[in-house]
Structure formats: structure tokens, C-alpha cells
Design a protein around this motif. Sequence first.
Motif, PDB file in Angstrom:
ATOM      1  N   PHE A 158      -2.100  -1.937  -8.417  1.00 23.06           N
ATOM      2  CA  PHE A 158      -1.101  -1.562  -7.415  1.00 23.06           C
ATOM      3  C   PHE A 158      -0.915  -2.631  -6.353  1.00 23.06           C
ATOM      4  CE2 PHE A 158      -3.888  -0.222  -3.894  1.00 23.06           C
ATOM      5  CZ  PHE A 158      -5.080   0.075  -4.550  1.00 23.06           C
ATOM      6  N   LEU A 159       0.336  -2.702  -5.879  1.00 16.46           N
ATOM      7  CA  LEU A 159       0.741  -3.682  -4.860  1.00 16.46           C
ATOM      8  C   LEU A 159       1.147  -2.941  -3.598  1.00 16.46           C
ATOM      9  CD1 LEU A 159       1.554  -6.772  -4.420  1.00 16.46           C
ATOM     10  CD2 LEU A 159       3.883  -5.976  -4.764  1.00 16.46           C
ATOM     11  N   THR A 160       0.678  -3.457  -2.472  1.00 12.91           N
ATOM     12  CA  THR A 160       1.080  -2.867  -1.198  1.00 12.91           C
ATOM     13  C   THR A 160       1.129  -3.972  -0.139  1.00 12.91           C
ATOM     14  OG1 THR A 160       0.595  -1.090   0.384  1.00 12.91           O
ATOM     15  CG2 THR A 160      -1.311  -2.221  -0.592  1.00 12.91           C
ATOM     16  N   GLY A 195      12.237   6.508  10.047  1.00 12.13           N
ATOM     17  CA  GLY A 195      12.102   7.771   9.320  1.00 12.13           C
ATOM     18  C   GLY A 195      10.993   7.842   8.300  1.00 12.13           C
ATOM     19  N   GLY A 196      10.532   6.690   7.763  1.00 14.25           N
ATOM     20  CA  GLY A 196       9.545   6.758   6.686  1.00 14.25           C
ATOM     21  C   GLY A 196       8.125   6.982   7.186  1.00 14.25           C
ATOM     22  N   VAL A 197       7.292   7.503   6.293  1.00 15.90           N
ATOM     23  CA  VAL A 197       5.867   7.693   6.571  1.00 15.90           C
ATOM     24  C   VAL A 197       5.094   6.901   5.520  1.00 15.90           C
ATOM     25  CG1 VAL A 197       3.976   9.345   6.772  1.00 15.90           C
ATOM     26  CG2 VAL A 197       6.310  10.009   7.440  1.00 15.90           C
ATOM     27  N   GLU A 198       4.251   5.972   5.969  1.00 17.00           N
ATOM     28  CA  GLU A 198       3.512   5.103   5.048  1.00 17.00           C
ATOM     29  C   GLU A 198       2.012   5.241   5.290  1.00 17.00           C
ATOM     30  OE1 GLU A 198       4.869   1.057   5.357  1.00 17.00           O
ATOM     31  OE2 GLU A 198       6.957   1.601   5.012  1.00 17.00           O
ATOM     32  N   PHE A 199       1.247   4.776   4.307  1.00 15.61           N
ATOM     33  CA  PHE A 199      -0.214   4.843   4.375  1.00 15.61           C
ATOM     34  C   PHE A 199      -0.758   3.441   4.125  1.00 15.61           C
ATOM     35  CE2 PHE A 199       1.481   8.916   3.294  1.00 15.61           C
ATOM     36  CZ  PHE A 199       0.707   9.812   4.011  1.00 15.61           C
ATOM     37  N   HIS A 200      -1.524   2.922   5.084  1.00 15.89           N
ATOM     38  CA  HIS A 200      -2.036   1.555   4.970  1.00 15.89           C
ATOM     39  C   HIS A 200      -3.538   1.510   5.254  1.00 15.89           C
ATOM     40  CE1 HIS A 200       1.833  -0.294   4.290  1.00 15.89           C
ATOM     41  NE2 HIS A 200       2.331   0.507   5.203  1.00 15.89           N
ATOM     42  N   PRO A 201      -4.333   1.973   4.293  1.00 16.14           N
ATOM     43  CA  PRO A 201      -5.787   1.940   4.496  1.00 16.14           C
ATOM     44  C   PRO A 201      -6.283   0.506   4.652  1.00 16.14           C
ATOM     45  CG  PRO A 201      -5.188   3.149   2.489  1.00 16.14           C
ATOM     46  CD  PRO A 201      -3.950   2.480   2.977  1.00 16.14           C
ATOM     47  N   SER A 202      -7.399   0.358   5.334  1.00 15.14           N
ATOM     48  CA  SER A 202      -8.067  -0.941   5.403  1.00 15.14           C
ATOM     49  C   SER A 202      -8.663  -1.255   4.027  1.00 15.14           C
ATOM     50  CB  SER A 202      -9.196  -0.882   6.432  1.00 15.14           C
ATOM     51  OG  SER A 202     -10.189   0.025   5.968  1.00 15.14           O
ATOM     52  N   HIS A 203      -9.096  -2.500   3.831  1.00 15.48           N
ATOM     53  CA  HIS A 203      -9.730  -2.842   2.550  1.00 15.48           C
ATOM     54  C   HIS A 203     -10.947  -1.959   2.295  1.00 15.48           C
ATOM     55  CE1 HIS A 203      -7.828  -7.129   2.766  1.00 15.48           C
ATOM     56  NE2 HIS A 203      -6.974  -6.200   2.377  1.00 15.48           N
ATOM     57  N   LEU A 220      -8.965  -8.163  -5.955  1.00 16.90           N
ATOM     58  CA  LEU A 220      -7.979  -7.997  -4.892  1.00 16.90           C
ATOM     59  C   LEU A 220      -7.321  -9.358  -4.712  1.00 16.90           C
ATOM     60  CD1 LEU A 220      -6.457  -6.929  -2.453  1.00 16.90           C
ATOM     61  CD2 LEU A 220      -8.536  -7.210  -1.088  1.00 16.90           C
ATOM     62  N   HIS A 221      -6.070  -9.463  -5.144  1.00 13.07           N
ATOM     63  CA  HIS A 221      -5.319 -10.711  -4.978  1.00 13.07           C
ATOM     64  C   HIS A 221      -4.536 -10.614  -3.678  1.00 13.07           C
ATOM     65  CE1 HIS A 221      -6.015 -12.028  -9.146  1.00 13.07           C
ATOM     66  NE2 HIS A 221      -5.923 -10.726  -9.436  1.00 13.07           N
ATOM     67  N   TRP A 252      -4.115  -4.990  -5.963  1.00 10.88           N
ATOM     68  CA  TRP A 252      -5.433  -4.494  -6.374  1.00 10.88           C
ATOM     69  C   TRP A 252      -5.455  -4.224  -7.870  1.00 10.88           C
ATOM     70  CZ3 TRP A 252      -9.618  -3.474  -3.081  1.00 10.88           C
ATOM     71  CH2 TRP A 252      -9.364  -3.513  -1.712  1.00 10.88           C
ATOM     72  N   ALA A 253      -6.585  -4.518  -8.500  1.00  5.99           N
ATOM     73  CA  ALA A 253      -6.801  -4.150  -9.904  1.00  5.99           C
ATOM     74  C   ALA A 253      -8.148  -3.446  -9.985  1.00  5.99           C
ATOM     75  CB  ALA A 253      -6.801  -5.400 -10.789  1.00  5.99           C
TER      76      ALA A 253
END
Length: 258
Positions: A158-160, A195-203, A220-221, A252-253
Motif C-alpha cells: 500500500f501507498l500513502t 471535507g475529507g477525513v484521512e488517517f495518517h499513522p506514524s511508522h 518501507l520504500h 509499504w510491503a
Amino acid sequence: MGELSPIDDDLARNRALWTAVNAAFTDADAERAWAAEEITWGLFRVPERDLGVLGDVAGLDVVELGCGTAYLSGQLARQGARPVGVDLTPAQLATAARCQERFGIAFPLVEADAEQVPLPDATADLVVSEYGASVWCDPERWVAEAARLLRPGGRLVFLTNSVLATLCVPDDEGFAQERLLRPQRTLDRVEWPGGGVEFHPSHGAWIRVLGANGFVVDALHELYAPEGGETHEYYDIATADWARRWPVEDLWAARLVR
Ligand SMILES: C[S@@+](CC[C@H](N)C(=O)[O-])C[C@H]1O[C@@H](n2cnc3c(N)ncnc32)[C@H](O)[C@@H]1O
């Protein structure tokens, strides 16, 4: 109708946002993205061939969580995978269906919340999310869904946005600046004025939630803009100049070992 629960409220907000973004940008951009000759990652199109995150996907069952216009699934299908695209927003899926027709590539498109996917357990060898569930869903819920959907040994890619970029983006949106503009402690859930709601956890939080759901991290690239990369025409997350100096995206892989 009764009051929306906080989760339903987030879904409604994000669906409305992506309906508007579809009309403003993604519908018009989708055919370019579908026509691309190779898979690239992120705003600055870092080639998959330089990273080798996906490997050989021929013959794999793939679920894409938050597929949007589904160009990544389209590319994976071209390489012999059997994707299923899952997305919350009908307008995005309508564009995906139009592109399937246009490019002669068919695979199922499922309108659903990636936190509750109407697909059976152990259905996939690979779960991918490119700025999809990886940004817009609660990690506790969607990573658990990815683990449920995967067969043992299956992979999650996944990419974020990078944690650093998110720390440097102003509260009222706009390009990342050259200083920290928000506390890392509040990144778990970010509500944008648009308007958007996002989630950005730390590493550390990603590693904890992945581990709790039976994943080990393979890589983790941290993605930078390549030389010659240009600032994105629509998404104002970071300029190319910024992204040549600091990582703009985290790719992330992980592998399901449970
Ligand atoms: C940036 S697009 C990702 C698709 C594509 N890879 C891209 O870069 O355009 C984000 C997508 O996430 C979808 N999304 C947002 N919340 C979702 C949820 N809870 N479940 C499934 N999809 C969701 C939106 O509808 C939107 O199509």
C-alpha cells in the motif's frame, strides 16, 4: 432518518469528496492513467521496475481496496492477475467501468466500504491500495480486512502520504512547507476543511497494526520525486522541489505470516 454514526458520517463525507474530485479531475484523467505502459507509484510516478514491490503478479488473485478509477487493477490485469476493485464512490466506479470497456479489460468492481468488504475470507494472494483505504480508512479496520481477505503467505502492498509530508502540510491544505506545521500526535485522524477525513499513522503505529493483524513488514520504500519529476497538476500535496529533498510517500510491503 436518524443521526449518522461517526463512521457513517466519515463515509458520507469521503464519498461526497470523491464524487466532486471525480467530476473535477479523476474522470478526465482516467484514460491517461489506464493507458500508461508501466506501473508507477505516486504523484511523481516512480517506476515499479525500480522498486520491484509487486513482483510477478501473473495468476494472482488481487483485491484493490479503494480502487478509484481502477487503473492500478487494470495494469495488474494486463500482467495476468485477476483483480477485484473495491471502492466507496459510485462515480469513481462508473469511470472505472467506462475505462474497462474502452481498454477491453474486465474484472469485478464492488461498491463497498473497504473496512467491511463483501468478499469471502482467504480470497486473495495480494491486496493493494494506492492512496485508497491506505489513506481514507481506519487502519485498525482496513488492515484487519486485508488480513481476512488474504490467503496465508499473501502480500499487502500500500501507498500513502509520507508521515513527514503530512506533518508539513498546512491545516487548511496546500503544499507541504519546509517546517513542521502539525503535531504528530494528531495525525491518526486528520479532518480537512475541504471535507475529507484521512488517517495518517506514524511508522510505529503502522508496524503495530500490521503486526497485530499477522503481517511482517518486508519493506518501507520512502519515495522521492525523481530528477525531472514535475509538480502534480491537481493534487497539491508537495511540490517536486520539496519531494526531491524529502520523502513524499510511503510505500509499504508486508506479508501475512499467520
Ligand atoms: C486517490 S483515490 C485512489 C484510487 C487511485 N489509486 C488513485 O490514485 O486515484 C481514493 C479512493 O478511495 C475511495 N475511498 C474513500 N473511502 C473509502 C472507503 N471507506 N472504502 C473504499 N474506498 C474508499 C474513494 O472513493 C476514492 O475513489
